[in-house]
Design an enzyme around this catalytic site. Structure first.
Site, PDB file in Angstrom:
ATOM      1  N   ASP A  85      92.791  89.213  99.930  1.00  0.00           N
ATOM      2  CA  ASP A  85      93.543  89.018  98.695  1.00  0.00           C
ATOM      3  C   ASP A  85      94.365  87.740  98.842  1.00  0.00           C
ATOM      4  OD1 ASP A  85      95.641  89.548 100.392  1.00  0.00           O
ATOM      5  OD2 ASP A  85      96.444  91.247  99.272  1.00  0.00           O
ATOM      6  N   ASP A 101      98.477  89.795  95.138  1.00  0.00           N
ATOM      7  CA  ASP A 101      99.738  90.541  95.231  1.00  0.00           C
ATOM      8  C   ASP A 101     100.905  89.613  94.920  1.00  0.00           C
ATOM      9  OD1 ASP A 101      98.508  92.873  95.972  1.00  0.00           O
ATOM     10  OD2 ASP A 101      98.858  92.620  98.122  1.00  0.00           O
ATOM     11  N   ASP A 142      98.458  86.544  98.568  1.00  0.00           N
ATOM     12  CA  ASP A 142      99.807  87.115  98.471  1.00  0.00           C
ATOM     13  C   ASP A 142     100.834  86.036  98.131  1.00  0.00           C
ATOM     14  OD1 ASP A 142      99.162  89.869  99.777  1.00  0.00           O
ATOM     15  OD2 ASP A 142      98.372  88.409 101.204  1.00  0.00           O
TER      16      ASP A 142
HETATM   17  N1  CTP Z   1     102.696  94.448 103.132  1.00  0.00           N
HETATM   18  C1  CTP Z   1     103.819  95.215 102.938  1.00  0.00           C
HETATM   19  N2  CTP Z   1     103.743  96.349 102.189  1.00  0.00           N
HETATM   20  C2  CTP Z   1     102.580  96.711 101.628  1.00  0.00           C
HETATM   21  C3  CTP Z   1     101.445  95.946 101.799  1.00  0.00           C
HETATM   22  C4  CTP Z   1     101.526  94.797 102.582  1.00  0.00           C
HETATM   23  O1  CTP Z   1     104.854  94.870 103.440  1.00  0.00           O
HETATM   24  N3  CTP Z   1     102.539  97.816 100.900  1.00  0.00           N
HETATM   25  C5  CTP Z   1     102.787  93.241 103.936  1.00  0.00           C
HETATM   26  C6  CTP Z   1     102.041  93.421 105.228  1.00  0.00           C
HETATM   27  O2  CTP Z   1     102.860  93.934 106.231  1.00  0.00           O
HETATM   28  C7  CTP Z   1     101.616  92.019 105.525  1.00  0.00           C
HETATM   29  C8  CTP Z   1     101.567  91.312 104.186  1.00  0.00           C
HETATM   30  O3  CTP Z   1     102.184  92.185 103.265  1.00  0.00           O
HETATM   31  O4  CTP Z   1     102.596  91.396 106.310  1.00  0.00           O
HETATM   32  C9  CTP Z   1     100.191  90.950 103.785  1.00  0.00           C
HETATM   33  O5  CTP Z   1      99.396  92.097 103.685  1.00  0.00           O
HETATM   34  P1  CTP Z   1      97.852  92.043 103.361  1.00  0.00           P
HETATM   35  O6  CTP Z   1      97.595  91.195 102.179  1.00  0.00           O
HETATM   36  O7  CTP Z   1      97.372  93.445 103.296  1.00  0.00           O
HETATM   37  O8  CTP Z   1      97.235  91.432 104.697  1.00  0.00           O
HETATM   38  P2  CTP Z   1      96.959  89.934 105.136  1.00  0.00           P
HETATM   39  O9  CTP Z   1      97.597  89.765 106.451  1.00  0.00           O
HETATM   40  O10 CTP Z   1      97.339  88.973 104.067  1.00  0.00           O
HETATM   41  O11 CTP Z   1      95.410  89.940 105.366  1.00  0.00           O
HETATM   42  P3  CTP Z   1      94.282  89.485 104.324  1.00  0.00           P
HETATM   43  O12 CTP Z   1      94.064  88.054 104.604  1.00  0.00           O
HETATM   44  O13 CTP Z   1      93.092  90.327 104.626  1.00  0.00           O
HETATM   45  O14 CTP Z   1      94.798  89.736 102.947  1.00  0.00           O
HETATM   46 MN    MN Z   2      96.683  89.220 102.111  1.00  0.00          MN
HETATM   47 MN    MN Z   3      98.234  91.774 100.154  1.00  0.00          MN
END
Ligand code: CTP
Ligand code: MN
Ligand code: MN
Length: 518
Positions: free
Chosen positions: A325, A442, A327
């Site tokens: 995703d 997000d 963020d």
């Molecule tokens: N996070 C959070 N609370 C959530 C979901 C996510 O605090 N309910 C935080 C996670 O701890 C992380 C960050 O948001 O530090 C990013 O989460 P995520 O997008 O799921 O993972 P990524 O590390 O960005 O991996 P990817 O590249 O696959 O998206």
């Molecule tokens: Mn992410």
């Molecule tokens: Mn995320």
């Protein structure tokens, strides 16, 4: 190979430039050629060649020798010979003649590669080359360069399986073990190298041993091929579907998307959107796509609140080339100006046809009322919005007003009703496919007073965050969340505006985002 004639020309040229032909050009390097199996004449020839090239090649073995070169000898044979020559020999390189001939060709000592080393020495080095790693992932620097991906993939799969079975303790144990291997500066080849490393429990060690010795772990292979794991993995890869729901469906006999679609199960709004855009969402998001999303988010945010600041967080901030995703963290330099921002941003995005799905959660964090962070939970309570964007494939190319309006109009016309069954899997979907893709995005809004904590908390990786909170709690008697840092001993909040200050409060060396890939 450089022909002999040419070598001669080269060495006489060296002589002509004023050096005596045999002047030592590489002090500190004392070579010795082992006659055993090489034969006298070849040894004399190679020694002379080396001397002409400026290498110090000894005719007699002595303790000053740094490199022993042999041909067709095993490491054990050379060591046996060495032991017969000197007592308590120091550290010498035991090298194959290929290192010598390559150095002759290069005219200087080439870097010693793995293939140059004699077998025995590899084991010896493996035994002595132990790694030293601090226990907490937040004390370590973990880049994206993973020298042990075969091992970490195996452990991560078991972690994933434990998560799917809602065995959090086991899952974290495997994740921690994988994280230790991720930060090692070289590939592990021998179990002895793991001595003294933290976080490697019996189970993880068994898996590692299996992979090192047999190329694969039977447990990992069995898990990977199990019906349950395969089904739960497919089902949880639907946006909005967690381990609990997937398990319930699996027990109802549902293992595939087709079965789910035909099952008549009622899906909530998120799951329905996840299913509709499944094929798009399981495709990794590229950096270019993340940039295109960033532009849209910036336009949205700045048009409803000029002066607001938008930061890319998550995996992309850590330098990952792709993500599941994108963020973003949004704030405004004036405290309070960010209030009500999310609903306006979402409204703007929706009106422009950029959203296929969104769900906003309200901020409910009140320091005075809620007290310090709850370390057990990684959920924070900012105003945040989980969305699925409709990203036009032209979006990243098109910049500026007129073109943009076209894109927006086109977005509005064809917006949300395309079902995933019409999207072809894989291949180049540009041709004949739809001109847009669904991307998970997000959005989080934080007041500026909490921005440093929010940035740290949303940059990840998830394990790095977990380890930060564990460090804070266990080692410092502090509670860290994405909102604040509370010192339990002093019974007060520790203020910070930057990530650097938070690391400093925690007594940790600052780790930049690109080294938080634990
Ligand atoms: N996070 C959070 N609370 C959530 C979901 C996510 O605090 N309910 C935080 C996670 O701890 C992380 C960050 O948001 O530090 C990013 O989460 P995520 O997008 O799921 O993972 P990524 O590390 O960005 O991996 P990817 O590249 O696959 O998206
Ligand atoms: Mn992410
Ligand atoms: Mn995320």
């Amino acid at each position: 190979m450089v022909p002999l004639k040419r070598r001669k020309v080269l060495s006489s040229h060296t002589g002509n430039t004023g050096n005596t032909g045999n002047e030592c050009k590489f002090p500190g390097l004392v070579l010795f050629l082992l006659e055993r199996k090489m034969g006298t004449s070849r040894r004399v020839f190679l020694s002379e060649l080396g001397k002409k090239k400026g290498f110090r090649v000894e005719d007699e073995f002595s303790e000053s020798v740094t490199h022993v070169i042999s041909e067709n000898n095993s490491g054990d044979e050379v060591i046996a010979w060495l032991d017969s020559q000197v007592k308590g020999r120091g550290l010498v390189h035991l090298l194959d003649v290929s290192w010598y001939t390559e150095s002759m060709r290069a005219g200087l000592p080439v870097d010693i590669q793995h293939r140059h080393k004699l077998q025995q020495q590899q084991t010896e080095e493996a035994e002595t080359e132990t790694f030293s790693v601090p226990s907490y992932a937040c004390q370590r620097r973990t880049t994206l360069e993973n020298h042990n991906s075969v091992l970490t993939d195996a452990l991560s799969l078991l972690a994933e399986n434990a998560e799917l079975s809602e065995e959090e303790g086991r899952s974290v144990a495997f994740r921690r073990a994988a994280a230790v291997l991720k930060c090692l500066p070289a590939a592990v080849t021998d179990m002895t190298q793991l001595r003294g490393l933290p976080c490697l429990g019996d189970h993880s060690l068994r898996v590692i041993k299996d992979v090192l010795e047999n190329g694969a772990s039977s447990e990992v292979e069995a898990t990977k091929n199990s019906e349950r794991f395969k089904a739960l993995k497919v089902l949880t890869s639907i946006f909005g579907v967690g381990a609990k729901t997937a398990d319930r469906w699996f027990r109802d006999g549902i293992q595939t998307l087709t079965q789910l679609r035909g099952s008549g199960h009622t899906l909530n709004r998120a799951q329905q959107a996840g299913l509709d855009h499944y094929d798009d969402i399981i495709q990794p998001v590229s950096r270019a796509e993340a940039e295109a999303v960033r532009e849209i988010v910036e336009r949205a945010v700045l048009s409803v609140l000029p002066g607001a600041q938008i930061s890319l967080t998550g995996g992309f901030r850590r330098g990952k080339p792709t993500g599941h995703d994108v963020d973003f963290l949004i704030t405004h330099p004036e405290e309070g100006r960010e209030e009500g921002l999310m609903s306006k941003v979402v409204c703007w995005l929706e009106t422009q046809g950029f959203l296929l799905y969104q769900k906003t959660t309200r901020n409910s964090y009140l320091e005075a009322k809620d007290g310090p962070a709850r370390p057990a939970s990684n959920m924070d309570r900012f105003e945040r919005c989980l969305t699925i964007f409709r990203l036009s494939k032209e979006e990243e190319k098109k910049k500026g007003g007129a073109e943009l309006t076209e894109t927006l109009t086109e977005n509005l016309q064809t917006a949300p009703l395309c079902s995933s069954s019409r999207v072809q899997q894989g291949g180049d979907r540009e041709e004949g496919g739809k001109p847009w893709r669904a991307v998970r995005v997000d959005l989080v809004v934080s007041p500026i007073s909490q921005f440093g904590f929010a940035l740290l908390g949303w940059t990840g990786s998830k394990l790095f965050e977990r380890e930060l909170r564990r460090w804070a709690g266990h080692e410092k008697s502090m509670s860290l969340s994405s909102h604040a840092l509370y010192d339990n001993k002093q019974s007060r909040y520790l203020r910070a505006t930057t990530e650097e200050e938070i690391f400093a409060h925690l007594g940790l060396e600052y780790v930049p985002p690109s080294e938080r890939n634990a």
